[in-house]
Design a protein around this motif. Structure first.
Motif, PDB file in Angstrom:
ATOM      1  N   THR A  98       0.850  -1.178   0.000  1.00  0.00           N
ATOM      2  CA  THR A  98       0.000   0.000   0.000  1.00  0.00           C
ATOM      3  C   THR A  98       0.892   1.236   0.000  1.00  0.00           C
ATOM      4  OG1 THR A  98      -0.108   0.093   2.417  1.00  0.00           O
ATOM      5  CG2 THR A  98      -1.778  -1.225   1.289  1.00  0.00           C
ATOM      6  N   GLY A 128      -4.049  -0.645  -3.339  1.00  0.00           N
ATOM      7  CA  GLY A 128      -4.825  -1.047  -2.185  1.00  0.00           C
ATOM      8  C   GLY A 128      -4.748  -2.546  -1.986  1.00  0.00           C
ATOM      9  N   SER A 129      -5.127  -3.004  -0.804  1.00  0.00           N
ATOM     10  CA  SER A 129      -5.040  -4.432  -0.495  1.00  0.00           C
ATOM     11  C   SER A 129      -5.844  -5.276  -1.481  1.00  0.00           C
ATOM     12  CB  SER A 129      -5.534  -4.695   0.929  1.00  0.00           C
ATOM     13  OG  SER A 129      -4.670  -4.101   1.874  1.00  0.00           O
ATOM     14  N   PRO A 151      -9.942  -7.696   2.136  1.00  0.00           N
ATOM     15  CA  PRO A 151     -11.288  -7.364   1.647  1.00  0.00           C
ATOM     16  C   PRO A 151     -12.041  -8.581   1.145  1.00  0.00           C
ATOM     17  CG  PRO A 151      -9.577  -6.572   0.134  1.00  0.00           C
ATOM     18  CD  PRO A 151      -8.877  -7.015   1.385  1.00  0.00           C
ATOM     19  N   ASP A 203      -7.202   1.671   1.759  1.00  0.00           N
ATOM     20  CA  ASP A 203      -7.552   1.049   3.033  1.00  0.00           C
ATOM     21  C   ASP A 203      -7.814   2.074   4.133  1.00  0.00           C
ATOM     22  OD1 ASP A 203      -7.043  -1.866   2.319  1.00  0.00           O
ATOM     23  OD2 ASP A 203      -5.119  -0.977   1.815  1.00  0.00           O
ATOM     24  N   GLU A 206     -11.355   3.620   4.001  1.00  0.00           N
ATOM     25  CA  GLU A 206     -12.419   2.765   4.527  1.00  0.00           C
ATOM     26  C   GLU A 206     -12.379   2.715   6.053  1.00  0.00           C
ATOM     27  OE1 GLU A 206     -14.248   2.052   2.084  1.00  0.00           O
ATOM     28  OE2 GLU A 206     -12.749   2.527   0.557  1.00  0.00           O
ATOM     29  N   ARG A 268      -4.231  -0.415  12.601  1.00  0.00           N
ATOM     30  CA  ARG A 268      -4.353  -1.292  11.440  1.00  0.00           C
ATOM     31  C   ARG A 268      -3.308  -2.394  11.566  1.00  0.00           C
ATOM     32  NH1 ARG A 268      -1.752   1.472   6.049  1.00  0.00           N
ATOM     33  NH2 ARG A 268       0.316   1.902   6.898  1.00  0.00           N
TER      34      ARG A 268
END
Length: 294
Positions: A98, A128-129, A151, A203, A206, A268
């Motif tokens: 990321t 992103g992941s 996700p 990430d 969100e 995180r």
């Protein structure tokens, strides 16, 4: 005694058939038979009792078989070890991460890896992941640093937790402190603050939006759609505040005020991921080791 002769001997011992053994080692049956006879002359003993349709080991053959297997296994190990050493002098590692990890975690680790293995090219893909998981699954990456939980959890991936990182609030020193100037702020204190927000699929976006909604309010965006460097630049310019990883805030230099989030705060979890069905290349495994031991 030649290495190839031992290969042929083991093939006959395991198949108990000269023709099938020849097919197994990709030579003609007469060539294999000649090499077995040459090995027997070298050792001074018959290795097989040959009867029509029935091949058995002699006492000498029984004694040689485990030794021959060990020699062949040691040779395979030697080839594997040398190949791995060669791979560490050249080649590449394809690493996904990321953008915030490219800014915060990776520079020091990649510098240490490059100093130790200068011949290995490092190919970095930011995303992103969700995107990184997809790239791993299709074989476009060797390793990826992703944010947990994934996700879309995939049994085809192996993940190893790397670190748990605090998130902090960054703001411009020229603007009033968020949360009325307290040394640590709650997520609820961000209500009414103008946020500089990352693009969709990021990430941190969100995570921040979900935390604000859990606190009972919708975040108010001053600017949205940026990557990490753009977000930090907008905050420095006084356009709003942002929630970012502590490592990123620590490396971002002057022009930013850092305010911790009060307990329990926001965190995180970062993990190192690779495909479960394919072992990463030797160089990628070495980078994985350095990341885990950092």
């Amino acid at each position: 005694m030649h290495f190839q002769q031992l290969q042929y001997f083991v093939a006959v011992a395991e198949t108990r058939h000269f023709t099938r053994a020849a097919d197994l080692v990709h030579v003609s049956q007469p060539s294999l038979s000649q090499q077995i006879k040459a090995l027997e002359r070298e050792l001074g003993a018959d290795l097989f009792q040959r009867a029509r349709g029935n091949i058995t080991l002699t006492d000498a053959g029984e004694a040689l078989l485990p030794l021959a297997r060990r020699i062949l296994a040691d040779a395979d190990t030697a080839r594997h070890e040398v190949r791995e050493l060669v791979e560490l002098r050249g080649g590449r590692v394809r690493l996904g991460a990321t953008p915030s990890l490219c800014t915060g975690l990776l520079p020091d680790v990649l510098r240490a890896f490059h100093d130790r293995y200068p011949g290995i090219r490092l190919l970095i893909e930011e995303g992103g992941s969700h995107d990184l998981v997809r790239e791993l699954a299709r074989g476009a990456l060797d390793l990826a640093l992703v944010v947990l939980p994934l996700p879309t959890p995939s049994p085809a991936l192996t993940t190893v937790e790397l670190l748990r990182e605090d998130l902090v609030v960054v703001s411009s020193p020229e603007e009033p402190r968020p949360g009325g100037g307290r040394r640590a702020v709650d997520i609820g204190d961000l209500e009414g603050e103008r946020l500089v927000m990352f693009r969709h699929g990021y990430d941190l976006r969100e995570l921040t939006v979900a935390a604000c909604r859990s606190a009972g309010f919708e975040p108010d965006f001053a600017v949205e759609g940026g990557e990490m460097d753009a977000v930090l630049g907008f905050v420095r310019a006084g356009l709003g505040i942002a929630v970012v990883p502590r490592m990123v805030a620590a490396r971002s230099g002057r022009g930013l005020r850092v305010t911790p989030l009060a307990r329990p705060g926001l965190h995180r979890t970062i993990a190192l991921a690779h495909r479960s069905d394919v072992a990463p290349p030797r160089a990628a495994r070495e980078l994985q080791r350095m990341l885990l031991e950092r």
